[in-house]
Design an enzyme around this catalytic site. Structure first.
Site, PDB file in Angstrom:
ATOM      1  N   LYS A  43       5.327  24.040 -29.638  1.00 30.01           N
ATOM      2  CA  LYS A  43       4.867  25.448 -29.621  1.00 30.01           C
ATOM      3  C   LYS A  43       5.599  26.244 -30.708  1.00 30.01           C
ATOM      4  CE  LYS A  43       2.806  24.383 -25.711  1.00 30.01           C
ATOM      5  NZ  LYS A  43       1.497  24.581 -25.153  1.00 30.01           N
TER       6      LYS A  43
HETATM    7  C1  PLP Z   1       1.327  24.221 -23.647  1.00 27.68           C
HETATM    8  C2  PLP Z   1       0.419  25.072 -22.845  1.00 27.68           C
HETATM    9  C3  PLP Z   1       0.653  25.345 -21.481  1.00 27.68           C
HETATM   10  C4  PLP Z   1       1.721  24.658 -20.691  1.00 27.68           C
HETATM   11  O1  PLP Z   1       2.987  24.727 -21.202  1.00 27.68           O
HETATM   12  P1  PLP Z   1       4.047  23.570 -20.847  1.00 27.68           P
HETATM   13  O2  PLP Z   1       5.341  24.128 -21.302  1.00 27.68           O
HETATM   14  O3  PLP Z   1       3.624  22.344 -21.604  1.00 27.68           O
HETATM   15  O4  PLP Z   1       4.004  23.351 -19.378  1.00 27.68           O
HETATM   16  C5  PLP Z   1      -0.178  26.237 -20.845  1.00 27.68           C
HETATM   17  N1  PLP Z   1      -1.211  26.818 -21.473  1.00 27.68           N
HETATM   18  C6  PLP Z   1      -1.482  26.569 -22.766  1.00 27.68           C
HETATM   19  C7  PLP Z   1      -2.623  27.272 -23.417  1.00 27.68           C
HETATM   20  C8  PLP Z   1      -0.698  25.678 -23.494  1.00 27.68           C
HETATM   21  O5  PLP Z   1      -0.980  25.413 -24.772  1.00 27.68           O
END
Ligand code: PLP
Length: 386
Positions: free
Chosen positions: A202
């Protein structure tokens, strides 16, 4: 070539990372240690909200907010089918029903008009207006989870208007959009609460899992802090509600604090890389559709996705890039309403045509702050003129 180059970033801040991690090894408070508090304060300030409650993942952040609002059986939560499964998974885990709302073909984010229609369909119990799962009939609409897809904030002005009219809570899924903004307001500040993720890929990623809930609502923040630690009350063995083990590791907070020192610069570099892609692709591949960034919006560019004229074109382009050693990815190849995990909702192909069409034609190019102009010219060169 890397799809996301985390090594180049680490090289820049290696000494600071080691210092921050070393401090945690020295004090030994591995769970909810001082770095966790420091990170919560820093990110609350950065986003411009009163409260930040860190947790173990973006998924937990979404789940904890829905738990704090008391959602469960008999409740409907609207979201899009063109997102990572976590967004709708948390709704179903609590026994509530996700009702999908198709996305806008240009921004790939939730279409506010379709949200309004979906709410009306549920209200009137009229599935001719919107594809309603059987399980949603007779349930009460409680909330909407707009997703800031690929880093672009959803259309909050419009969505919040529908939400206000319908009495819905708004939970911003800002997992991909930390650092983005809309009308000068930072992602994570929209709605009644927001959830972001620190998964390594991210925009603000740690070295493992992590997440955060962001809100101005003090009561919500207090409930979140309790839910994060098994519904803890006034002391460790006082449990006033059911919760989860959703804490963020101190080591992850230490890593994230080191990464925050270069985060704004990285956002700018992502912005430049996205601009370069746009110029190159408009010149050489005008047949490819790019995500529309509305006026006043700044994306965090978690992904740079392009839409090919057809599925065959998409697959051929990906093959050409793969043969040249250039990694690509597809976010998301199967919309959520067609996933086996949601088969119980009884959806069929054609229910959300925009998402289905995007799933067939979209793919993402390498995107990270350290992508050079030369690399981008090479990538677009391999794609050829179309
Ligand atoms: C990555 C993601 C999540 C979940 O995040 P994690 O930290 O992997 O649990 C939720 N919503 C979206 C749109 C994502 O891209």
């Amino acid at each position: 070539m890397e799809f996301i180059d985390l090594k180049a970033q680490q090289k820049r801040i290696r000494a600071l990372l080691e210092e921050r991690i070393g401090a945690v090894l020295d004090h030994g408070r591995y769970v909810l240690g001082p770095e966790v508090i420091e990170l919560e304060e820093e990110l609350a300030r950065y986003v411009g909200v009163r409260h930040a409650v860190s947790c173990a993942s973006g998924t937990d952040a979404l789940l904890m907010v829905l738990m704090a609002w008391g959602f469960g059986p008999g409740h409907v939560v609207f979201t899009t089918p063109f997102t990572f499964i976590a967004t709708a998974e948390v709704v179903a885990l609590l026994g509530a029903v996700p009702v999908f709302v198709d996305v806008d073909p240009e921004t790939f984010n939730m279409d506010p008009e379709k949200l309004s229609l979906a709410a009306e369909a549920l209200d009137r119990d009229d599935p001719s207006l919107h594809p309603l799962p059987q399980a949603a009939r007779g349930c009460r609409a409680k909330a909407v989870i707009p997703v800031d897809l690929f880093g672009l904030p959803a259309d909050y002005p419009e969505i919040e208007q529908v939400a206000t009219e319908r009495g819905l809570k708004v939970l911003e899924d800002a997992a991909q959009s930390f650092g983005a903004s809309l009308g000068g307001i930072r992602a994570g500040r929209f709605g009644h609460g927001a959830a972001t993720s620190f998964f390594p890929a991210k925009p603000l990623g740690g070295y493992g899992d992590g997440g955060m809930c962001l809100t101005d609502d003090g009561e919500l923040a207090e409930r979140l802090r309790s839910i994060r630690v098994h519904g803890q009350g006034s002391h460790r063995y006082d449990h006033v509600r059911l919760g989860i083990n959703g804490r963020l590791d101190t080591l992850q907070a230490a890593v994230l604090l080191a990464k925050m020192t270069i985060f704004d610069e990285e956002l700018m570099l992502r912005q430049q890389a996205a601009e370069r892609y746009r110029e190159l692709l408009e010149r050489h591949r005008p047949d490819l559709q790019l995500q529309h960034i509305p006026d006043g919006a700044v994306s965090a560019w978690a992904q740079f996705s392009v839409v090919a004229p057809s599925e065959q074109d998409r697959d051929a382009l990906r093959k050409r890039l793969e043969d040249a050693g250039i990694p690509t990815a597809v976010y998301y190849p199967v919309p959520l309403h067609l996933q086996p995990a949601f088969a119980h909702l009884g959806h069929k192909e054609g229910d959300f045509p925009v998402s289905e069409d995007l799933a067939r034609r979209i793919f993402a190019l390498p995107m990270h702050p350290y992508l050079s102009a030369e690399e981008q010219q090479h990538i677009v060169g391999v794609m050829g003129d179309g």
